[in-house]
Scaffold this motif. Structure first.
Motif, short mmCIF file in Angstrom:
data_model
loop_
_atom_site.label_atom_id
_atom_site.label_comp_id
_atom_site.label_asym_id
_atom_site.label_seq_id
_atom_site.Cartn_x
_atom_site.Cartn_y
_atom_site.Cartn_z
N LYS A 2 38.21 -11.56 43.66
CA LYS A 2 38.00 -11.62 45.11
C LYS A 2 37.67 -13.05 45.55
O LYS A 2 38.09 -13.47 46.61
CB LYS A 2 36.85 -10.68 45.48
N GLN A 6 39.27 -15.40 48.50
CA GLN A 6 38.53 -15.95 49.64
C GLN A 6 38.75 -17.45 49.77
O GLN A 6 38.88 -17.98 50.86
CB GLN A 6 37.04 -15.68 49.47
N GLY A 159 24.09 -6.24 46.50
CA GLY A 159 24.53 -5.23 47.45
C GLY A 159 23.46 -4.20 47.67
O GLY A 159 22.26 -4.52 47.75
N GLU A 160 23.90 -2.94 47.73
CA GLU A 160 22.92 -1.91 48.04
C GLU A 160 22.03 -1.56 46.86
O GLU A 160 21.09 -0.78 46.99
CB GLU A 160 23.60 -0.66 48.59
N TRP A 203 14.19 -7.30 54.21
CA TRP A 203 14.20 -6.15 55.13
C TRP A 203 15.57 -6.03 55.80
O TRP A 203 16.18 -4.96 55.83
CB TRP A 203 13.09 -6.35 56.16
N ILE A 204 16.08 -7.18 56.30
CA ILE A 204 17.40 -7.17 56.93
C ILE A 204 18.45 -6.75 55.90
O ILE A 204 19.38 -6.02 56.20
CB ILE A 204 17.74 -8.55 57.52
N GLY A 205 18.28 -7.21 54.66
CA GLY A 205 19.24 -6.92 53.60
C GLY A 205 19.22 -5.49 53.11
O GLY A 205 20.00 -5.13 52.23
N GLY A 206 18.33 -4.70 53.64
CA GLY A 206 18.39 -3.27 53.34
C GLY A 206 17.41 -2.78 52.30
O GLY A 206 17.54 -1.66 51.79
N ARG A 326 28.61 -10.22 54.45
CA ARG A 326 27.20 -9.97 54.21
C ARG A 326 26.43 -11.25 53.90
O ARG A 326 25.36 -11.52 54.46
CB ARG A 326 27.10 -9.00 53.03
N PHE A 337 16.35 -17.90 61.94
CA PHE A 337 14.96 -17.47 62.08
C PHE A 337 13.98 -18.50 61.53
O PHE A 337 12.90 -18.71 62.06
CB PHE A 337 14.74 -16.11 61.42
N MET B 1 37.02 -9.50 50.10
CA MET B 1 35.55 -9.55 50.15
C MET B 1 34.95 -8.16 50.05
O MET B 1 35.63 -7.15 50.25
CB MET B 1 35.12 -10.29 51.42
N ASN B 2 33.67 -8.13 49.77
CA ASN B 2 33.01 -6.82 49.69
C ASN B 2 33.09 -6.12 51.03
O ASN B 2 33.05 -6.76 52.08
CB ASN B 2 31.53 -6.99 49.33
N SER B 6 29.11 -1.93 52.33
CA SER B 6 28.65 -1.62 50.98
C SER B 6 27.13 -1.46 50.92
O SER B 6 26.60 -0.74 50.11
CB SER B 6 29.09 -2.71 50.00
N SER B 7 26.42 -2.20 51.77
CA SER B 7 24.97 -1.96 51.85
C SER B 7 24.57 -2.11 53.30
O SER B 7 25.14 -2.92 54.03
CB SER B 7 24.22 -2.95 50.97
N PRO B 8 23.61 -1.35 53.75
CA PRO B 8 23.26 -1.41 55.18
C PRO B 8 22.60 -2.75 55.53
O PRO B 8 21.69 -3.19 54.83
CB PRO B 8 22.28 -0.24 55.33
N ILE B 9 23.11 -3.39 56.52
CA ILE B 9 22.42 -4.56 57.05
C ILE B 9 21.78 -4.14 58.35
O ILE B 9 22.43 -3.59 59.23
CB ILE B 9 23.39 -5.74 57.26
N ARG B 10 20.50 -4.37 58.45
CA ARG B 10 19.80 -3.88 59.64
C ARG B 10 20.08 -4.83 60.79
O ARG B 10 19.24 -5.65 61.17
CB ARG B 10 18.29 -3.80 59.36
N VAL B 11 21.30 -4.74 61.32
CA VAL B 11 21.70 -5.68 62.36
C VAL B 11 21.01 -5.36 63.68
O VAL B 11 20.20 -6.13 64.18
CB VAL B 11 23.22 -5.70 62.52
N ARG B 12 21.31 -4.21 64.15
CA ARG B 12 20.78 -3.86 65.48
C ARG B 12 19.25 -3.75 65.43
O ARG B 12 18.55 -4.33 66.23
CB ARG B 12 21.38 -2.54 65.97
N SER B 13 18.80 -3.01 64.46
CA SER B 13 17.36 -2.75 64.43
C SER B 13 16.56 -3.98 64.04
O SER B 13 15.48 -4.22 64.56
CB SER B 13 17.05 -1.61 63.45
N GLY B 14 17.11 -4.82 63.18
CA GLY B 14 16.34 -5.94 62.65
C GLY B 14 16.55 -7.24 63.38
O GLY B 14 15.65 -7.75 64.06
N ILE B 15 17.80 -7.74 63.28
CA ILE B 15 18.06 -9.08 63.81
C ILE B 15 17.78 -9.17 65.30
O ILE B 15 17.07 -10.07 65.76
CB ILE B 15 19.50 -9.50 63.48
N VAL B 16 18.28 -8.19 66.03
CA VAL B 16 18.10 -8.24 67.48
C VAL B 16 16.61 -8.09 67.85
O VAL B 16 16.09 -8.80 68.69
CB VAL B 16 18.97 -7.17 68.17
N LEU B 17 15.95 -7.19 67.13
CA LEU B 17 14.53 -7.00 67.40
C LEU B 17 13.73 -8.28 67.16
O LEU B 17 12.91 -8.70 67.98
CB LEU B 17 13.99 -5.88 66.50
N LEU B 18 14.05 -8.91 66.03
CA LEU B 18 13.37 -10.17 65.71
C LEU B 18 13.64 -11.24 66.76
O LEU B 18 12.75 -12.00 67.15
CB LEU B 18 13.88 -10.68 64.36
#
Lengths: 397, 574
Positions: A2, A6, A159-160, A203-206, A326, A337, B1-2, B6-18
């Motif tokens: 991959k 890229q 990843g997750e 936290w953002i990364g899950g 990601r 930030f 790319m992945n 594949s894994s949850p990124i807390r976009v709405r809840s995290g980044i925007v909140l911050l």
């Protein structure tokens, strides 16, 4: 692989670089902040003849800032051209620059504890080029950015699986924890700041909620110990809280900062006409530059700086939201930030809503290594922006 | 790319909140800056001002006081004081070495210097020594001592010492006038202090001038007095000698120009040394000419006679029966010295100083005329001379007069006057009846040497009495006192001296009179046909036990004579 794929895409894109109004805005905002900083460092650097006579002209903060401003712009433009994906940890570990940066950070952190130059009662600086035009740098400053790179790359790689507490979560916490532990000895503020940023990225990364709470078992007593073991820190914090209660017993620096700001009024005393920079306000060119701006340009000048940081934050978040991958999302979020929080904390310290901590105002405060590293990080952010599609919809579609 | 999922990124809840959180933070910081610059700025205003600005004050030079010929009576000169900055000297125990060096320069024990530095209340300023010599100054400058400085200050000096002490007065330690002309004209003499304000750095080094904080320095104006220090010296010497000889308690003497009211000499004894006023006793500090009213006695008679003649109540050739030494009416009236007189004219009553004759003149004139006349002569009210603390004496309002009053006031009882009021009344007689204003300041001269204010020579244009009456009293009645009457001791050959003796009882505060002590006075002038000068001499409580006499003619007249002789010689010499 991959990765190969890229890389090819990157070169295709570079042939037809995507540039949007938003990216241009970030560059403009950053340039304006650096320009504002240069002007006020020049103004605040003014000293009386007897002091100035002892300094060679290239040792004055004014001259340094004039050199570092174009240098920072150069680094920013250079980093903009480097593909941010280079910093991923996907391939062999030994081929990733992030790995070497982490190693280098740890070595320099150890070195500063051993060979460090002591200034303001703490060992934070390494003199790189002793001599007339000496260059010193703060390993903790570098480590801050390296940790953002590392955590973002790590989260991208696992990843997750980050939700696997034992195999994925604990190792990253240990590495960051070691760095924070080394920094906190001499530089409490930056240590706390790195810990906070790592926390946010995880936290953002899950990462799972309850996983995030576990490092606190070690971190909180660690920080409390760091505070209790240092009389200066304890004193600073005690005095800050007594100030909140009865407006008295404020440390000299904070008190001078409040007086300088209060003199400003709407338009300020005029550019270069401030008085507090003549020894009344310590650290006027570095951590307390905002007070000088508020004194000389008044409320308007303070609003100008706040507005620029607000714009940086808004345009930066746009990049984060737009970025398709990601790693890019996590890295850009870390950079935006980091700069946003630093700005808020610095201004908070200067206006005495937070206890005094040695955190510079990004882009504005005088300071060689800090400015160059921030510019490099912004370059990476711009590269992420450049390589993202125009809008989020493109990615989803 | 992945895959992005594949894994949850807390976009709405995290980044925007911050982001929202941070933006709220920036807004809050903006509000905080606004609060500091527009609300709290008052809290920090005073502190930041004193920190940013330094004020350098310059004290003005106090004006000169000179006599009418320009001889200096009071002057301010610059002196140099040594001061220390204790907080700097206390660093690293610097004061020990500094005290050791200063010890040899200032001739003060080093341990005392150290002690004073250690015990200083003000950490920024301690005056070590006042008025150092130029040599000491040079030595201190050469020693280049840290935390030791030399300041300029003004020192008031009175080159004539005690001579004019009751006129000039003195200033206190802070340079404010506390007595005499120094007090009365304090605002004129003081000038206005100047100040320069500078913007300063943290070490209080000036960075730039701050024009809004500038006040120009204005030195005080100079005063030229009417006093002539030569005459003053003559008067003081003569009076001092007589007081010593007669072991008297005190004495006053005045020399005035009858035509303008200018006071040429003003002596009140005992007096004091103005440089050491704090060591003076209350008696020495008392300005008796102003603040010691007494019952004038016989020296009052010519004034009553003038009022009586002027009103037409009596005639010059009219004779009064002096009852052969005792008049039983009106509570019983005796003559002084148990003299016995028969029928006397006004002139004879004055030259013999008959109490009974005067009582009859007073009765014939009437209370109303007497009271009005005395008011016109200025009794019972301050003369308005340019000194503070003047008493008005006592001339009781006519409603409070008894039937005896006209008989008693006529020979100087039941009324109290100051020496200055007496001298003025004689000036009025001498100048032909014109009211004059006694004054001590001739002119005010600004520091550039321009006259800014001159005392007018004549105050009222009106006559208090007719000129011919005044002239008759002087040339006939008072001249006769010297040639044929009680004032023979004042006579000078070849000079037409006129005057009147007085030997007054001293009224006790409890009522009645002190039977053993007197005030011996003589007032007069010369020459009678065109008087150049009026002189008052009044000696209180000459010691009767010495057996040398106590009357005005014996005690005061010789002093008068000496002053007059020397003064006339001096005036002719000019």
């Amino acid at each position: 692989m991959k990765t190969e794929c890229q890389n090819i895409r990157f070169y295709e894109r570079a042939a037809e670089p995507v540039s949007s109004a938003g990216d241009f805005a970030i560059e403009m905002v950053v340039l304006l902040l650096m320009a504002t900083g240069t002007v006020f460092v020049y103004s605040a650097g003014a000293t009386l003849a007897p002091d100035a006579a002892r300094l060679r002209f290239y040792e004055t903060p004014m001259f340094k800032q004039i050199v570092f401003f174009p240098l920072a712009v150069g680094i920013l433009l250079l980093m903009k051209r480097v593909d941010y994906r280079l910093f991923r940890l996907q391939g062999p570990l030994l081929k990733s620059p992030t790995f070497y940066l982490v190693i280098f950070s740890f070595i320099s952190l150890a070195a500063v504890l051993i060979f460090g130059e002591e200034r303001n009662q703490s060992k934070r600086w390494l003199d790189l080029m002793p001599g007339p035009m000496y260059l010193s740098f703060q390993p903790s400053e570098l480590t801050k950015w390296v940790m953002i790179l590392f955590v973002a790359a790590y989260l991208d790689k696992v990843g997750e699986q980050i939700q696997d507490f034992k195999r994925r979560f604990i190792p990253v916490c240990c590495i960051v924890g070691l760095a924070v532990g080394l920094i906190v000895i001499e530089d409490f503020g930056t240590g706390l700041f790195i810990a906070l940023l790592t926390f946010l990225l995880l936290w953002i990364g899950g990462a799972r909620w309850w996983h995030l709470l576990t490092p606190l078992i070690v971190a909180v007593p660690g920080f409390i110990a760091a505070v209790m073991l240092s009389p200066t820190r304890l004193n600073r914090i005690k005095r800050f809280f007594s100030f909140l209660l009865d407006q008295e017993g404020l440390p000299y620096q904070a008190q001078q900062s409040l007086r300088a700001i209060s003199v400003g009024g709407l338009w300020g005393t005029g550019l270069g006409r401030g008085v507090f920079k003549y020894g009344h306000l310590p650290e006027d060119t570095t951590d307390f530059i905002f007070a000088v701006i508020a004194e000389e340009m008044g409320f308007i000048g303070a609003l100008w700086v706040l507005l620029l940081f607000t714009l940086f934050l808004v345009f930066g978040i746009r990049v984060v939201l737009r970025c398709p991958d990601r790693f890019g999302k996590l890295l850009s979020a870390g950079i935006v930030f980091s700069i946003g929080i630093q700005a808020a904390v610095n201004i908070g310290v200067v206006t005495v809503v937070l206890p005094t901590k040695g955190i510079p105002l990004p882009f504005v405060s005088a300071g060689g290594s800090s400015l160059l590293l921030t510019a490099a990080a912004t370059g990476i952010l711009l590269n992420i922006a450049m390589q993202s599609p125009e809008s989020e919809e493109v990615l989803q579609g | 790319m992945n895959s992005p999922t594949s894994s949850p990124i807390r976009v709405r809840s995290g980044i925007v909140l911050l982001c929202v959180f941070l933006l709220a933070g920036f807004t809050g910081l903006g509000a905080r800056v606004f609060d500091l610059q527009f609300q709290r700025n008052r809290v920090y205003d005073q502190a930041s001002r004193t920190q940013r600005y330094a004020v350098v004050r310059q004290s003005p030079q106090r004006g000169l006081i000179t006599d009418q010929k320009g001889r200096v009576l009071a002057a301010s000169s610059m002196i140099y004081n040594v001061f220390a900055e204790p907080r700097r000297l206390l660093q690293n125990e610097q004061y020990k070495l500094t005290a050791e060096i200063l010890q040899s320069i200032l001739d003060v024990p080093g341990c005392e210097i150290s002690k004073r530095i250690l015990e200083a209340n003000n950490p920024g300023f301690l005056r070590l020594e006042k008025d150092i010599t130029p040599a000491q100054q040079q030595a201190i400058l050469q020693a280049r001592l840290n935390g030791i400085g030399i300041e300029e200050a003004w020192k008031r000096s009175y080159p004539t010492g005690a001579l004019c002490s009751h006129v000039v007065g003195f200033v206190g330690n802070e340079g404010r006038g506390l007595a005499g002309i120094e007090l009365k004209y304090d605002s004129v003499l003081a000038g206005k202090g100047g100040q320069d304000t500078y913007v300063v750095d943290v070490f209080r080094r000036p960075l730039a001038a701050y024009p809004e904080g500038r006040n120009p320095l204005q030195n005080g104006d100079n005063l030229v007095l009417t006093i002539d220090s030569v005459i003053q010296e003559i008067v003081r010497e003569a009076l001092l000698k007589q007081i010593k000889d007669y072991q008297a308690e005190s004495g006053t003497a005045l020399v005035m120009d009858p035509w303008t009211g200018a006071i040429w000499a003003w002596v009140s004894l005992p007096d004091f040394e103005p440089h050491h006023f704090s060591k003076a006793t209350a008696s020495q500090l008392k300005n008796r000419i102003l603040s010691d009213p007494y019952e004038p006695g016989s020296i009052f008679k010519p004034i009553i006679a003038a009022i009586a003649l002027d009103s037409g109540a009596i005639r010059k050739e009219e004779k009064f029966d002096c009852e052969d030494g005792y008049w039983g009416k009106y509570g019983g009236i005796h003559e002084f010295g148990n003299h016995r007189f028969g029928l006397l004219t006004v002139r004879e009553i004055i030259l013999n100083s008959s109490n009974i004759g005067m009582a009859k003149i007073g009765l014939k004139t009437g209370s109303k005329t007497l009271y009005d006349g005395l008011r016109l002569f200025g009794f019972g009210q301050p003369t308005g001379v340019d000194l503070a603390g003047e008493e008005s004496g006592i001339l009781r309002p006519i409603q409070k007069w008894s039937g005896y009053s006209p008989t008693r006031i006529a020979f100087g009882h039941e009324i109290s006057v100051t020496s200055l009021q007496m001298a003025r009344a004689y000036c009025i007689l001498a100048n032909g009846g014109t009211l004059i204003q006694p004054h001590l300041v001739r002119a005010i001269v600004n520091p550039e040497g321009q006259i800014t204010d001159v005392t007018p020579s004549l105050v009222g244009a009106g006559y208090v009495i007719h000129p011919e009456i005044a002239r008759w009293i002087v040339r006939q009645a008072m001249r006769a006192v010297v040639t044929e009457g009680t004032g023979d001791q004042a006579a000078i050959e070849g000079v037409e001296v006129f005057g009147k003796t007085g030997t007054a009882n001293i009224a006790l505060p409890t009522g009645g009179y002190d039977t053993s002590n007197y005030i011996a006075s003589f007032i007069g002038g010369a020459p009678a046909d065109n008087p150049k000068v009026i002189i008052l001499v009044s000696i209180r409580k000459p010691n009767r036990a010495l057996g040398k006499g106590y009357s005005g003619g014996r005690v005061a007249a010789p002093v008068f004579k000496e002053i007059l002789q020397k003064t006339l010689a001096y005036l002719d010499d000019r």
